[in-house]
Design a protein around this motif. Sequence first.
Motif, PDB file in Angstrom:
ATOM      1  N   SER A   1       0.828  -1.201   0.000  1.00  0.00           N
ATOM      2  CA  SER A   1       0.000   0.000   0.000  1.00  0.00           C
ATOM      3  C   SER A   1       0.866   1.255   0.000  1.00  0.00           C
ATOM      4  CB  SER A   1      -0.905   0.025   1.235  1.00  0.00           C
ATOM      5  OG  SER A   1      -1.808  -1.062   1.216  1.00  0.00           O
ATOM      6  N   VAL A   2       0.502   2.206  -0.837  1.00  0.00           N
ATOM      7  CA  VAL A   2       1.087   3.544  -0.814  1.00  0.00           C
ATOM      8  C   VAL A   2      -0.016   4.468  -0.334  1.00  0.00           C
ATOM      9  CG1 VAL A   2       2.173   5.384  -2.147  1.00  0.00           C
ATOM     10  CG2 VAL A   2       2.659   2.983  -2.708  1.00  0.00           C
ATOM     11  N   ILE A   3       0.147   4.975   0.880  1.00  0.00           N
ATOM     12  CA  ILE A   3      -0.923   5.720   1.554  1.00  0.00           C
ATOM     13  C   ILE A   3      -0.654   7.218   1.492  1.00  0.00           C
ATOM     14  CG2 ILE A   3      -2.136   6.045   3.738  1.00  0.00           C
ATOM     15  CD1 ILE A   3      -1.188   3.164   4.463  1.00  0.00           C
ATOM     16  N   VAL A   4      -1.587   7.959   0.916  1.00  0.00           N
ATOM     17  CA  VAL A   4      -1.456   9.416   0.832  1.00  0.00           C
ATOM     18  C   VAL A   4      -1.774  10.037   2.186  1.00  0.00           C
ATOM     19  CG1 VAL A   4      -2.323  11.523  -0.252  1.00  0.00           C
ATOM     20  CG2 VAL A   4      -2.004   9.452  -1.624  1.00  0.00           C
ATOM     21  N   ASP A   5      -0.858  10.873   2.661  1.00  0.00           N
ATOM     22  CA  ASP A   5      -1.019  11.572   3.938  1.00  0.00           C
ATOM     23  C   ASP A   5      -1.012  13.066   3.650  1.00  0.00           C
ATOM     24  OD1 ASP A   5      -1.031  12.493   6.525  1.00  0.00           O
ATOM     25  OD2 ASP A   5       0.965  11.737   7.050  1.00  0.00           O
ATOM     26  N   ASN A   6      -2.161  13.710   3.760  1.00  0.00           N
ATOM     27  CA  ASN A   6      -2.257  15.148   3.499  1.00  0.00           C
ATOM     28  C   ASN A   6      -1.702  15.933   4.676  1.00  0.00           C
ATOM     29  OD1 ASN A   6      -4.915  13.872   2.065  1.00  0.00           O
ATOM     30  ND2 ASN A   6      -4.035  15.521   0.860  1.00  0.00           N
ATOM     31  N   LEU A   7      -0.668  16.711   4.416  1.00  0.00           N
ATOM     32  CA  LEU A   7       0.007  17.472   5.459  1.00  0.00           C
ATOM     33  C   LEU A   7       0.227  18.895   4.941  1.00  0.00           C
ATOM     34  CD1 LEU A   7       1.080  16.861   8.309  1.00  0.00           C
ATOM     35  CD2 LEU A   7       3.314  16.407   7.297  1.00  0.00           C
ATOM     36  N   SER A   8      -0.791  19.726   5.092  1.00  0.00           N
ATOM     37  CA  SER A   8      -0.714  21.089   4.571  1.00  0.00           C
ATOM     38  C   SER A   8      -0.105  22.025   5.605  1.00  0.00           C
ATOM     39  CB  SER A   8      -2.115  21.575   4.187  1.00  0.00           C
ATOM     40  OG  SER A   8      -2.962  21.598   5.328  1.00  0.00           O
ATOM     41  N   GLY A   9       0.155  23.246   5.167  1.00  0.00           N
ATOM     42  CA  GLY A   9       0.668  24.258   6.080  1.00  0.00           C
ATOM     43  C   GLY A   9       2.013  24.800   5.648  1.00  0.00           C
ATOM     44  N   GLY A  10       2.193  26.104   5.853  1.00  0.00           N
ATOM     45  CA  GLY A  10       3.473  26.729   5.547  1.00  0.00           C
ATOM     46  C   GLY A  10       3.822  26.726   4.078  1.00  0.00           C
TER      47      GLY A  10
END
Length: 331
Positions: free
Chosen positions: A70-79
């Motif tokens: 599995s390649v899991i997308v992790d949304n990490l916004s900011g800056g």
Amino acid sequence: MSKYCNRLLPIFLSSLALASSSLFFSPVAHSQSAYPTKPIRLIAPVSAGGGLDNIARAVAERLSKNLGQSVIVDNLSGGGGAIAAITTAKANPDGYTLMIAYVGTHGTNPAVRKLNYDAIKDFTPIGMIGATPNVLIVNPQVPAKTLGEFIAYVKKNPSKLSYGSSGPGTLTHLSMEEFKMATGIFIVHIPYRGIAPAFTDLIGGQTDAMFPGLFAAMPYITTNRVRPLAVTGVKRSPADPSIPTFKELGYPGFEGQQWYGIAGPANMPPAVVAKLNTELNKVLSSPEFADKMSAEALTVLPMNPQQFATYIKDDIARWSKVAKDRHIEIE
């Protein structure tokens, strides 16, 4: 004594060979050859939804099938992408934490901001995904149907026209400033907090022009809410071949694009990088994937890690020159 030694010699050589093989097939070497043995985290430096997130999920889905993990997308916004970049740079360089590196995190931001990461030294480039050109668009009420007419109109009305951007130091800002330098025009910059409100005011007539990515502009172009004048790049975009390039209109050098790729922390094992690059390029070579991206104005651009590294360096250099010449520095 010699007969005894002769009997021991084969045993000694066999033991030596076994020891050598055990060194060669060390746990580290085995783990690299077996990679991946667990799920991979792919950090998207934006909130869920939108173009970059869609690209990340499309790539992740197909990489998962190719890699058998599995390649899991992790949304990490900011800056402006800095949080995602710093998180990736500080991760274990074992290939299980990657990110979508794009023109913001590894192009324009390094050119205009003092960052807590080095966009070149702190990362391992793995491969390009693709790019969409930038497009100069105007409100339909602007009495200019061609690039030449727009330049002439702005020169006749100095300081009276304005353009919107998605924020200071973004690609939409730097692209227009590059255009202003090349043509000698003056048009007032109105920065917004994101591309959506910039489009809203352009369509409403509060601003006159903008220089977004073609991917973002296509819904407004196809519904005639904005008028496209020219696109960046060396050739016309398949998404809308009717829009001429700056080069063919007499303005070469406008090749900046909204691009996306994959990178990991610095010092990743070469074998892991090679495997990821191979599998990524397999995804890009799929006609089905290329068609899906083309429908979103994105042209796939397979590259090896060295080519992608060079592309990143050149892009930073391009926008750093624009920022220096226009005295653009964001705190």
